[in-house]
Scaffold this active site. Structure first.
Site, PDB file in Angstrom:
ATOM      1  N   HIS A  51      32.792 -11.530   4.897  1.00 23.78           N
ATOM      2  CA  HIS A  51      33.663 -11.152   6.011  1.00 23.78           C
ATOM      3  C   HIS A  51      34.461 -12.353   6.508  1.00 23.78           C
ATOM      4  O   HIS A  51      35.660 -12.239   6.799  1.00 23.78           O
ATOM      5  CB  HIS A  51      32.817 -10.558   7.135  1.00 23.78           C
ATOM      6  N   GLU A  54      37.265 -12.946   4.144  1.00 26.04           N
ATOM      7  CA  GLU A  54      38.344 -11.977   4.348  1.00 26.04           C
ATOM      8  C   GLU A  54      39.263 -12.425   5.481  1.00 26.04           C
ATOM      9  O   GLU A  54      40.487 -12.269   5.408  1.00 26.04           O
ATOM     10  CB  GLU A  54      37.746 -10.600   4.650  1.00 26.04           C
ATOM     11  N   HIS A  55      38.687 -12.989   6.546  1.00 27.52           N
ATOM     12  CA  HIS A  55      39.499 -13.536   7.634  1.00 27.52           C
ATOM     13  C   HIS A  55      40.296 -14.747   7.166  1.00 27.52           C
ATOM     14  O   HIS A  55      41.482 -14.884   7.453  1.00 27.52           O
ATOM     15  CB  HIS A  55      38.592 -13.961   8.795  1.00 27.52           C
ATOM     16  N   GLU A 131      33.653 -11.796  17.566  1.00 24.11           N
ATOM     17  CA  GLU A 131      33.508 -10.458  16.988  1.00 24.11           C
ATOM     18  C   GLU A 131      32.043 -10.052  16.943  1.00 24.11           C
ATOM     19  O   GLU A 131      31.696  -8.894  17.201  1.00 24.11           O
ATOM     20  CB  GLU A 131      34.119 -10.451  15.582  1.00 24.11           C
TER      21      GLU A 131
END
Length: 421
Positions: A51, A54-55, A131
């Site tokens: 993740h 991906e950022h 997040e």
């Protein structure tokens, strides 16, 4: 034939596959790049790296910085998104047909030519940490992380996709680069472009950005999942209770996956479902309740979620168990017809949209090595019988125990004895 009439499939020397799905008459296209790789392929020390990666690729790739990447797509009216799951990472672009070559350039840059700058990485870790906190502060989201941990204790499937502040800390550009080279292995990637496009033009545009990408070893198959029927209870200073039940279920490769999805629809798939009618409409025990199935390649889960007042936890759990048992023993023909109609409507509506087609076909090709025709899927839906529902439902309700998670106010009873099949 493994693809639909009119489609064209190309396989590059490095193993990446490109499926072009023309939809004559459309002025737009949708691109879906699906990587068979996600949080499930991480070690415990790498939790959350897929993740985070991906950022990070959006912070700079192919010589463009973060602003330039966003503006390049949006300046031409397009949109670009990405997501990370347990088994897959996906990049998606939508826009006018004239955007297609640039979309291919940018998506391939994100996967194979990202900058992974150290200062950007430090900043982005802070974003992901926020997040993580946001997910924790959202009880009806966090309860699913608790359930996932209960269902797959000690496994990558049991860890949150976002990772933790501690697990993200060791990620530096060099280690994240090595992780990216493995995760984004070309042979694990399917790119599908649907819409008003020509196969030869899409192939020519893709070659310019893929031909020079070397093969990567990739992660290989993840460790076989192991279902662990554990329980988790978390009490906080909140007003509502969130309940999740998780049962050991079948993989997406199982021939029973469609019967199970129909069973899920009848049980808790909409306002006409048994759980909604019994728990909310007839008794007022829940403000939100539904059933779902999440299949992986080597197993899966069948789940029920409900939100209710703390005082209603015990009667609601008892009712869920009762309704599940009744449905698995005696599904009604009218219910099956309604569920089939819902499934069919969704199937045909999705088939008419470029975005849903590109996403669906990329997933099918990645998982099954083929693309299914509408007639094939429709026939599989139509042939499901009441006996099929009894079989798949009984396999769920016959389990002696299930995994469960309960997140609610401090005054709430644990109800551990009730959180079982």
């Amino acid at each position: 034939m493994n693809i639909l009439d009119g489609q064209k499939l190309y396989t590059f020397d490095n193993g990446l596959r490109l499926l072009v799905d023309p939809m004559p008459g459309l002025k737009t296209f949708a691109l879906s790049a699906l990587i068979y790789g996600g949080a499930r392929f991480e070690t415990e020390a790498q939790s959350g790296w897929a993740h985070l990666l991906e950022h990070m690729v959006f912070k700079g790739a192919g010589g463009r910085n973060a602003r330039e990447l966003a503006e390049a797509i949006e300046h031409k009216g397009g949109t670009i998104n990405a997501s990370t799951g347990y088994e897959h990472t996906r990049f998606e672009v939508r826009g006018l047909n004239s955007l297609m070559p640039l979309a291919l350039e940018i998506v391939t840059d994100l996967m194979f030519r990202s900058a992974l700058d150290g200062e950007e990485l430090t900043r982005e870790k802070k974003v992901v940490e926020q997040e993580i906190l946001e997910a924790y502060d959202t009880p009806d989201d966090h309860v699913f992380d608790l359930l996932q941990s209960a269902m797959f204790t000690g496994q990558s499937l049991g860890r949150p996709i976002l990772g933790t502040k501690q697990s993200l800390k060791p990620a530096v550009p060099a280690t994240l680069r090595a992780f990216a080279n493995t995760l984004y292995a070309p042979h694990q990637i399917v790119i599908c472009v649907s819409g008003g496009v020509m196969p030869d033009e899409v192939y020519a545009a893709t070659r310019a950005y893929i031909d020079n990408v070397a093969p990567h070893a990739g992660f290989g198959k993840p460790t076989q999942l192991r279902f662990t029927p554990n329980k988790a209870v978390q009490k906080r200073k909140i007003e509502q209770a969130n309940i999740t039940l998780g049962f050991d279920a079948i993989s997406r490769l199982s021939p029973d996956i469609i019967p199970l999805r129909l069973f899920s629809e009848i049980l808790g798939g909409g306002m006409a479902s048994r759980l909604f009618q019994e728990a909310r409409e007839a008794r007022g025990l829940a403000y939100s309740i539904d059933a779902y199935t999440t299949p992986y390649r080597d197993g899966g889960i069948f789940g029920v979620y409900a939100g209710c007042a703390a005082k209603d936890v015990e009667p609601l759990v008892e009712l869920i168990q009762k309704v599940m048992g009744e449905l698995s023993a005696n599904p009604l023909s009218g219910e099956l017809e309604r569920a089939k109609a819902q499934f069919m409507t969704s199937l045909f509506l999705n088939h008419e949209g470029a975005a849903s087609r590109s996403s669906t076909f990329a997933s099918q090709l990645s998982t099954f090595e083929k693309v299914f025709t509408l007639d094939e899927v429709a026939a599989d839906i139509e042939r499901v019988s009441l006996d099929d529902l009894v079989r798949v439902g009984s396999a769920i309700t016959a389990q002696k125990t299930c995994a469960s998670a309960l997140l609610g106010p401090r005054s709430m009873g644990d109800a551990l004895g009730l959180l079982a099949a």
